[in-house]
Design a protein around this motif. Structure first.
Motif, PDB file in Angstrom:
ATOM      1  N   CYS A 681      54.467-110.151  78.256  1.00 37.78           N
ATOM      2  CA  CYS A 681      55.271-111.243  78.832  1.00 37.78           C
ATOM      3  C   CYS A 681      56.675-111.246  78.234  1.00 37.78           C
ATOM      4  N   LEU A 682      56.775-110.952  76.928  1.00 38.84           N
ATOM      5  CA  LEU A 682      58.093-110.862  76.300  1.00 38.84           C
ATOM      6  C   LEU A 682      58.894-109.717  76.908  1.00 38.84           C
ATOM      7  N   SER A 683      58.223-108.598  77.179  1.00 37.17           N
ATOM      8  CA  SER A 683      58.901-107.470  77.818  1.00 37.17           C
ATOM      9  C   SER A 683      59.373-107.829  79.220  1.00 37.17           C
ATOM     10  N   ASP A 684      58.543-108.557  79.983  1.00 37.67           N
ATOM     11  CA  ASP A 684      58.944-108.980  81.330  1.00 37.67           C
ATOM     12  C   ASP A 684      60.174-109.874  81.283  1.00 37.67           C
ATOM     13  N   VAL A 685      60.220-110.777  80.292  1.00 38.02           N
ATOM     14  CA  VAL A 685      61.388-111.662  80.158  1.00 38.02           C
ATOM     15  C   VAL A 685      62.637-110.848  79.865  1.00 38.02           C
ATOM     16  N   ILE A 686      62.517-109.863  78.972  1.00 37.25           N
ATOM     17  CA  ILE A 686      63.673-109.032  78.627  1.00 37.25           C
ATOM     18  C   ILE A 686      64.150-108.237  79.850  1.00 37.25           C
ATOM     19  N   PHE A 687      63.205-107.691  80.637  1.00 38.67           N
ATOM     20  CA  PHE A 687      63.589-106.946  81.837  1.00 38.67           C
ATOM     21  C   PHE A 687      64.323-107.848  82.825  1.00 38.67           C
ATOM     22  N   SER A 688      63.831-109.061  82.997  1.00 39.94           N
ATOM     23  CA  SER A 688      64.483-109.995  83.935  1.00 39.94           C
ATOM     24  C   SER A 688      65.879-110.359  83.456  1.00 39.94           C
ATOM     25  N   ALA A 690      67.787-108.474  81.513  1.00 40.30           N
ATOM     26  CA  ALA A 690      68.636-107.288  81.632  1.00 40.30           C
ATOM     27  C   ALA A 690      69.093-107.073  83.070  1.00 40.30           C
ATOM     28  N   LYS A 691      68.208-107.375  84.043  1.00 39.64           N
ATOM     29  CA  LYS A 691      68.568-107.217  85.451  1.00 39.64           C
ATOM     30  C   LYS A 691      69.306-108.426  86.010  1.00 39.64           C
ATOM     31  N   LYS A 692      69.453-109.487  85.182  1.00 37.89           N
ATOM     32  CA  LYS A 692      70.142-110.727  85.586  1.00 37.89           C
ATOM     33  C   LYS A 692      69.491-111.343  86.812  1.00 37.89           C
ATOM     34  N   GLU A 693      68.156-111.389  86.797  1.00 37.34           N
ATOM     35  CA  GLU A 693      67.429-112.006  87.896  1.00 37.34           C
ATOM     36  C   GLU A 693      67.543-113.524  87.825  1.00 37.34           C
ATOM     37  N   ASP A 694      67.382-114.160  88.993  1.00 34.90           N
ATOM     38  CA  ASP A 694      67.494-115.617  89.045  1.00 34.90           C
ATOM     39  C   ASP A 694      66.328-116.294  88.330  1.00 34.90           C
ATOM     40  N   HIS A 695      65.154-115.730  88.473  1.00 41.56           N
ATOM     41  CA  HIS A 695      63.975-116.322  87.837  1.00 41.56           C
ATOM     42  C   HIS A 695      63.542-115.454  86.650  1.00 41.56           C
ATOM     43  N   VAL A 696      63.431-116.107  85.489  1.00 42.75           N
ATOM     44  CA  VAL A 696      62.956-115.423  84.283  1.00 42.75           C
ATOM     45  C   VAL A 696      61.611-116.045  83.910  1.00 42.75           C
ATOM     46  N   PRO A 697      60.530-115.262  83.805  1.00 39.65           N
ATOM     47  CA  PRO A 697      59.174-115.821  83.598  1.00 39.65           C
ATOM     48  C   PRO A 697      58.914-116.237  82.140  1.00 39.65           C
ATOM     49  N   PHE A 698      59.644-117.269  81.676  1.00 40.90           N
ATOM     50  CA  PHE A 698      59.419-117.744  80.312  1.00 40.90           C
ATOM     51  C   PHE A 698      58.056-118.415  80.152  1.00 40.90           C
ATOM     52  N   ARG A 699      57.527-119.046  81.225  1.00 34.81           N
ATOM     53  CA  ARG A 699      56.299-119.833  81.111  1.00 34.81           C
ATOM     54  C   ARG A 699      55.024-118.982  81.142  1.00 34.81           C
ATOM     55  N   ASN A 700      55.151-117.684  81.241  1.00 30.01           N
ATOM     56  CA  ASN A 700      53.954-116.856  81.350  1.00 30.01           C
ATOM     57  C   ASN A 700      53.144-116.801  80.064  1.00 30.01           C
ATOM     58  N   TYR A 705      57.768-118.963  76.105  1.00 33.34           N
ATOM     59  CA  TYR A 705      58.206-120.329  76.378  1.00 33.34           C
ATOM     60  C   TYR A 705      58.816-120.959  75.120  1.00 33.34           C
ATOM     61  N   LEU A 706      58.248-120.627  73.962  1.00 32.77           N
ATOM     62  CA  LEU A 706      58.783-121.149  72.704  1.00 32.77           C
ATOM     63  C   LEU A 706      60.129-120.507  72.378  1.00 32.77           C
ATOM     64  N   LEU A 707      60.296-119.206  72.739  1.00 32.50           N
ATOM     65  CA  LEU A 707      61.535-118.493  72.436  1.00 32.50           C
ATOM     66  C   LEU A 707      62.573-118.603  73.548  1.00 32.50           C
ATOM     67  N   GLN A 708      62.351-119.441  74.543  1.00 31.46           N
ATOM     68  CA  GLN A 708      63.279-119.535  75.675  1.00 31.46           C
ATOM     69  C   GLN A 708      64.712-119.842  75.242  1.00 31.46           C
ATOM     70  N   PHE A 739      62.000-100.557  74.317  1.00 34.08           N
ATOM     71  CA  PHE A 739      62.038-102.012  74.491  1.00 34.08           C
ATOM     72  C   PHE A 739      63.245-102.601  73.759  1.00 34.08           C
ATOM     73  N   ALA A 740      63.512-102.136  72.534  1.00 30.60           N
ATOM     74  CA  ALA A 740      64.648-102.645  71.766  1.00 30.60           C
ATOM     75  C   ALA A 740      65.966-102.321  72.447  1.00 30.60           C
ATOM     76  N   ALA A 741      66.062-101.161  73.088  1.00 30.58           N
ATOM     77  CA  ALA A 741      67.286-100.800  73.800  1.00 30.58           C
ATOM     78  C   ALA A 741      67.535-101.754  74.962  1.00 30.58           C
ATOM     79  N   ARG A 742      66.443-102.142  75.668  1.00 29.96           N
ATOM     80  CA  ARG A 742      66.615-103.118  76.761  1.00 29.96           C
ATOM     81  C   ARG A 742      67.045-104.473  76.214  1.00 29.96           C
ATOM     82  N   VAL A 743      66.481-104.878  75.071  1.00 29.68           N
ATOM     83  CA  VAL A 743      66.885-106.153  74.461  1.00 29.68           C
ATOM     84  C   VAL A 743      68.355-106.114  74.081  1.00 29.68           C
TER      85      VAL A 743
END
Length: 767
Positions: A681-688, A690-700, A705-708, A739-743
């Motif tokens: 889930c943390l990886s999905d948030v980072i991908f979103s 990085a791609k500047k998507e409108d929805h970022v899945p913090f609640r997954n 959600y704590l690190l939002q 993963f760190a490079a995407r972050v």
């Protein structure tokens, strides 16, 4: 800096430290001194220096004027440095006298205390001796009573013997008749004789014991007298010390009253001059009166010679009287001259006293002016410090913004014996080019090299101190009122917990969390002098199997027992909530006010004991949960009325691991699945992001959600990616680096400084 010239003072020497350059022509040359040389000034030279005007060859000769101004400033700095050194000397002497008085008082107190202790010991010894004397007297009295009882018993035995002898005489007549009675009587007589002998021996022993007791009483009396003499000597020594202390106090009073005595002496001299002048007037009147008498007598002599024609004998007598009067007049003239000489001497003394008082007053005014100038400089310096601190915070934040809001550091742990690989099978290397030096890392998989670049790369030789130096500025931002988040990411056994916590009991192996807290408390204590006061609150939790657990709760069981209930404390609902200001808090979480590093260390130890750990095939003691430490900092500057509020989040994530390698089953399998799910889930948030998507899945997941606020808000965030150099872990290490490079490519909001003070309650912000 220099007062007006005094007509009575022709020259005054100023000893200053030579800066290595001579004065301009027209001023005295430098002479040898304690450091580089000394310069001597006259008052005229100082006035000329103050009234000196800058002159060039022409009005456009700015270079010449600038050089003259530089020399002029150097001269003034030399004078100023002398005055500062003189003021320091005065302060040093004052402190020295004060220390001498304090040491003398301390010695006096110590001596008094020693005398009191010795007096108490002597009194105790006297009391003990008196008690022994009383007991000895009681024993002696008892022995005397026993002796009298023995004498009475002896007397009774003698009477019994007399009675026995009379009975023997009476029985001798009846001896023939009663032989048996006679034998028994003889036995009784022998028994009585033996008893008499024993009584005599007992009496002798009593006499010897009595003499021994008398000897002991005499020695006790002598000891008592000797103790009394020692007590008297101690009292006399104490009185002597008190007299010495009084004399020191008198000397101190005399040194302080020297100026008053000088003023009194001046008044006495003035009074003496007045009295001398009165005596001079009186002597002059006596002389005039005597001269008048001489003239009168001369007139009478002439009159007598003309009218009566007395004999020459009377005339001779009158001449003798006249000569005697002349001698008296001459002696009075000598007295007048002596009095005039004394008057001149008194006037000279009075002038010297006036000159000394004037000089002292001038020096006092000069020192007072210097002190006022120094106080003004100190106030200006304090204002400059405050302004410089504001500028530092602004520049510090600007530098960190330029470096990037989400920064990524990479750290490679050393190769361990358990890794089962030699130094020849190295899969990790570090490029040496100027551009990538200290920032690049290369990893080899199946013969193919994969290069990566981060904000900082730490090799296996980097120490804990080297790592902390790079993040110390980020920790400073939390004190400046910003939200800061530092978290460690990597596979199981890559050294995340060692990087974050280390070994707090060993100074060299302390991790980022204890070192960051030490820095915060040290800087907060140093800022007290600038008017800052800080209040800090701490909380610690773990996310275990997608459940929040309070690590500071006093009602939970030990952390190694991971088979307990998920929440740890019955009735607690640890819900993550966000407020309108972008802050995040966890309900029902234990929050502790902390004031020192010792309190924080105790809480960290308690949390480490309660944290969930377990053994897998990849790590003997693997962290089975995500650990989150939060410190909220509230600061107030009473002088500038400035208020800041910062948050420091330090997070140790659980390690990712493959089920095929870890061999987890049962509870370990469930834990591994929960850890991998939250990290995905943390990886999905980072991908979103990085791609500047409108929805970022913090609640997954609870973790994202704590690190939002840290990942998608206005926080300053730093991620440590920890990797293992083992060839068997090259796949996991490559995934971690990707993963760190995407972050590192993510962009989040600009950090905002929290400058509004809000009351601290049970809701602790994680933003």
């Amino acid at each position: 800096m220099v007062g007006p010239a005094n007509s009575g003072r022709t020259r005054q020497a100023f000893s200053v430290v030579n800066a290595g350059q001579d004065l301009a022509a027209g001023y005295p040359a430098s002479t040898a001194s304690s450091e580089c040389g000394g310069i001597e000034f006259t008052l005229e030279d100082v006035e000329a220096l103050l009234n000196e005007k800058m002159k060039g060859k022409n009005k456009f000769d700015y270079k010449g004027k600038c050089e003259q101004m530089t020399e002029y400033v150097k001269k003034l700095r030399l004078c100023l440095k002398w005055f500062i050194e003189r003021e320091d000397n005065h302060v040093f002497e004052q402190e020295k006298l004060k220390n001498m008085v304090e040491s003398t008082e301390k010695e006096r107190d110590e001596l008094e205390m020693q005398m009191k202790n010795k007096e108490e010991e002597a009194n105790n010894i006297i009391a003990e001796l008196r008690k022994n004397y009383a007991s000895l007297e009681a024993r002696c009295t008892k022995e005397e009573a026993d002796k009298l009882a023995a004498f009475e018993s002896n007397k009774r035995e003698k009477d019994a013997r007399v009675a026995a002898e009379s009975a023997k005489a009476s029985l001798s007549d009846e001896l023939k008749k009663t032989c048996e009675e006679l034998s028994s009587a003889n036995q009784k007589i022998s028994a009585v004789n033996e008893m008499y002998k024993r009584l005599q021996e007992y009496n002798t022993s009593l006499q010897q014991y009595n003499s021994k007791l008398q000897t002991e009483v005499a020695s006790s009396n002598e000891t008592l007298k000797r103790v009394e003499k020692e007590k008297a000597a101690i009292v006399e020594n104490l009185s002597t010390l008190r007299g010495h202390y009084n004399s020191l106090q008198d000397q101190l009073t005399y040194s302080r009253a020297s100026q008053e005595e000088a003023i009194k002496q001046r008044e006495a001299l003035v009074n003496e001059v007045g009295s001398l002048r009165g005596e001079l007037l009186q002597v002059r009147d006596d002389r005039d009166r005597q001269l008048l008498q001489v003239q009168t007598l001369s007139a009478e002599v002439v009159k007598y010679q003309e009218n009566t024609g007395k004999s020459s004998v009377e005339l001779d007598n009158l001449m003798i009287k006249s000569s005697a009067l002349e001698d008296t007049c001459s002696s009075q003239r000598n007295q007048i001259q002596t009095l005039q000489h004394q008057l001149a001497t008194a006037n000279e003394k009075l002038q010297r006293v006036d000159l000394s008082v004037l000089q002292t007053r001038t020096e006092y005014e000069e020192q007072k002016k210097v002190i006022e100038d120094l106080n003004n400089c100190l106030a200006d310096a304090e204002l400059q410090i405050i302004e410089a601190d504001k500028l530092r915070k602004k520049l510090h934040n600007t530098i960190l913004e330029l470096k990037g809001n989400i920064r990524v550091f990479c750290r490679v742990r050393p190769l361990l014996l358990d890794d089962g690989a030699s130094s020849e099978t190295t899969v990790i290397s570090y490029p040496t080019s100027t551009e990538a030096l200290g920032r690049g890392i290369d990893i080899v998989q199946n013969g193919q090299k994969h290069p990566f670049t981060f904000d900082q790369v730490f090799s296996h030789e980097a120490s804990q101190q080297d790592v902390f130096v790079e993040i110390s500025q980020l920790v400073q931002s939390a004190l400046d009122g910003y939200k800061v988040c530092i978290f460690a990411y990597g596979q199981t056994g890559s050294g995340k917990t060692y990087t974050m916590m280390g070994k707090p009991e060993a100074q060299e192996q302390k991790g980022l969390i204890p070192r960051s807290l030490e820095q915060i408390f040290q800087i907060s204590q140093a800022l007290i002098s600038q008017g800052w006061k800080y209040k800090m609150q701490a909380s610690m939790l773990e996310i275990y199997n997608e459940t929040i657990r309070d690590l500071l709760s006093t009602n939970r069981s030990n952390g190694s027992d991971i088979s307990r209930a998920d929440n740890g404390v019955a009735g607690k609902q640890y819900a993550i909530k966000h407020d309108a200001n972008g802050n995040t808090y966890v309900s029902d979480l234990t929050i502790v006010d902390v004031c020192s590093i010792n309190e924080i260390s105790s809480l960290l130890w308690q949390a480490s004991q309660n944290r969930s750990v377990g053994k897998t095939q990849m790590n003997e003691q693997s962290s089975r949960s995500h650990f989150v430490f939060t410190l909220r900092i509230s600061g107030v500057n009473e002088s500038t009325e400035q208020q800041v509020q910062g948050v420091l989040n330090l997070i140790d994530l659980a390690g990712s691991e493959r089920l095929s390698k870890s061999g987890s089953t049962g509870d370990r399998l469930k834990e591994t699945q929960a850890i991998n799910l939250s990290l995905k889930c943390l990886s999905d948030v980072i991908f979103s992001l990085a791609k500047k998507e409108d929805h970022v899945p913090f609640r997954n997941s609870k973790l994202t959600y704590l690190l939002q606020p840290c990942l998608g808000g206005d926080s300053k965030t730093l991620m440590f990616v920890n990797i293992s150099p083992s060839p068997s872990s090259v796949g996991e290490s490559l995934c971690s680096l990707r993963f760190a490079a995407r972050v590192n490519a993510c962009e989040i909001g600009i950090p905002r400084r929290q400058t509004n003070m809000r009351p601290l309650d049970s809701r602790l912000s994680y933003g």
